[in-house]
Design a protein around this motif. Sequence first.
Motif: not given
Ligand code: ZN
Length: 887
Positions: A264, A297, A301, A320, A381
């Motif tokens: 990210e 995702h 971020h 996360e 996660y």
């Molecule tokens: Zn991530």
Amino acid sequence: MSDTVKVHYLRDYQAPLFELDKVYLEFDLQPQATRVTNTMQIRALSPGEPLVLNGEKLQLLDVRVNGESVLAQCDVTDEHLTVKTDLSEFELSIDTEIAPESNTSLEGLYRSSGNYCTQCEAEGFRKITYFLDRPDVMTLYTTKIIAPKADCKVLLSNGNLIESGELDAGRHYAVWEDPFRKPCYLFALVAGNLECIEDQYRTADGRDVTLRIYVEPRNIDKCEHAMSSLKKSMQWDEQRFGLVYDLDIYMIVAVDDFNMGAMENKGLNVFNSKFVLAKPETATDVDYEGIEAVIAHEYFHNWTGNRVTCRDWFQLTLKEGLTVFRDQEFTADMLSPAVKRIEDVKRLRNHQFPEDAGPMAHPIQPQSYIEMNNFYTMTVYEKGAEVVRLYHTLLGEAGFQQGMKLYFERHDGDAVTVEDFRNAMADANGIDLTQMHNWYVQSGTPTLQIAAEYDAANQTYRLHCRQNLPAQEEPFKPLLLPIKTALLAANGKAMPLKVQNAAAQTLSPKTQQAGAGEASQEVLLVMREAEQTFVFEGIAEEPTPSFLRGFSAPVNLQFAYSDAQLSLLSRADDDAFARWEAFQTLAMNEIKGNISRFEAQQPLELSAAMINAFAGVLLDRQADRGLVALTLPMPDLTYIGEQYRQINVEAVYAVQRWLKRELAQRFEEPLLALYEQLRAESAGDYRYEKTAIATRKLKNVALGYLLLLEQHAALAEAQFNAAQNMTDVLAALESLSHTGHEARLRCLERFYMQWRYDPLVLDKWFAIQAGSHHLHALEHVKALVEHADFHYENPNRVRSVLGVFGRLNLLGFHRADGAGYAFLAEQVIKLDKLNPQVAARMVAPFTHWKRYDAARQQYMQQALQKIMAVKGLSKDVFEIVSKSLKS
Ligand code: ZN
Ligand code: B3K
């Protein structure tokens, strides 16, 4: 390795001694000798303390303080550069040289297909230059990139392009400036001969953002799905979380060699091409969903990770867990919430629960690590996302969003901790959430035992609940555990519920849904104690309880359901997860019973309850196809294994296969009819859309069953030959791959000839063979690593063969003679010299050695010892192997 091993502890955290006002980086790119000049404006917070910078595998050329060389006065070790100065504010310049071309660890600056790219999280920036490589040191970056024009048409870094131009000798340059302060793990640089597709997005506050996806020219026709996923993500985050993008440009670059899914980096995401490239002929529905989810995702971020980042790596789940929760919700809203929830629970149980029961078990906030890259785990996660979901379940959408709002108000631009997140959630809702801490610091999957007692005379139904962590050494700290509950009457209707002393069983009057007293048909029982009793009043008949609806907490539920109760729930519960769960429990009971028979060498038996339940799902033409497609397959081999302290490999495989074959035989006709009907319905152009996906999935589930009967192999070959999309081609090939049918080789060969030049498709060809339950799977896998198209340097290819083999090939990997283990150990040793991060991932199947019989345990330990004995083992592999052997 073991002599020099350093363990990092959360308890040792100390705030940084220096601040960086800004940094100017200059890269002169050359494959074997890239020169990096790093100029930092530094402020000492405790003047006089030495400045210790991180740096690894760098060739140091010069160090200047305010323009004067101090190289001779610096201390340099393999991992640090120490600069001594009494100045409280100064400019520090460091010149280093690195060799991206020889960097096979794919961490720092490296080359993929001739293009330059970077990967800095967690601690890769220190392989680019000496730096304060820790997430709580944030600064402003300006980056100048110089390269030969012929090799690097495109020069990219974070932020906005502020200058570019020509230089002598066919070189050119570009200067990028990122207006947001960031930690160095979010730095990125990309340079190469890439092409891009471009689009625009107008934000909710009316700004136009340029969106670009960069790929190698040959892939330019495979970017549309990624671009539409990005636009959907941007819109969803505005609508659901009120979060708007903040730069004028958002860039995604796809590279073929990447250690994980994507990264990210601020304004310049770098992606594994697997999560960008798709067209119907080359990518499956699963790939399309994966792309949509990973693009989302990484985009999410930007707020949860970049704008608010982690104070230190022990806080990883802060960004996360939260971002996975957000991407799960996004996918649920784009496709089907029920299907998404079930898929996520399956993933958690198949991969996170075993991790939490093995030697690498750690809390979602680990308390120590040797190599941080080993802690990008299912626990941090996926269990982390379940814990964020707990806040959501407890507070409701409105309360959760208030918490998010306060979190950003308080911490935008900061590096913070999981406690800061919890406090924002608590303060925004005026409640005490201190107990949530216990989810962050204890490892293992909790068990929730429930015993029910019905009192007909008083019409009460009592639930005695007990929570625990089985493998816990320290005293168990009870968890705040929401149990979403309904009670079904014999006619399948949910009863109106009244909980005795309801107020005490909830959080606060603000959290309305929490069993608030008026009769509703679902209540949220909030458990806080290790043992707690809930009493329902006015219950006119003995009910069938439906617990943990929507999987309201990541625990193992133990409740003595009868087959009749499970049948009722699987038919009549109005919670889709609970229906699916009841069916799985029935199937699991069927499997367990037969494993006992198998072990006692008795004939296997198929129960009437199982037949009826299967018929009920298969023949219900009104049911949601996506859910049927998830319900009909029997529990995975991994999940069956998970039910046992010691896994009987042969029994697990034989019984699961027997059960599936038995069902295929009994239901051959309706399965065939279903297959034909769905085949007709799914003909035509590929569409990525909920119903079309569900139709293909269910069709291929039916095909999977039919292929267990020898007479239907032709169906798969016909589908393989006729299908126009990869979902159907691959499903056909997959079901053939487990058979000894002659069509297997024909189709594999044809697939290879057609796709040998497309690496992502060729990965599928490798993976199918590595996962095949074919009798000679190990011989096949040994041949695969010798294949001309197998490259140890490419993580996707390695994962397709070694990853799939170790994780999914129950029979091949766990061969009774130990040959599967010896093979994987050898491969790990080879790989560790090139890419420690990927090698460490390949060790994971060995960590569960204690779960197998004595002979296998011994072979697995031998394999681990063989790895351990290697000189110069990486920290990554050392940590996993040593912890496994110690367990
Ligand atoms: Zn991530
Ligand atoms: N943050 C990265 C993962 C980095 C892994 C470092 N070994 C991708 C993600 O979670 O979005």
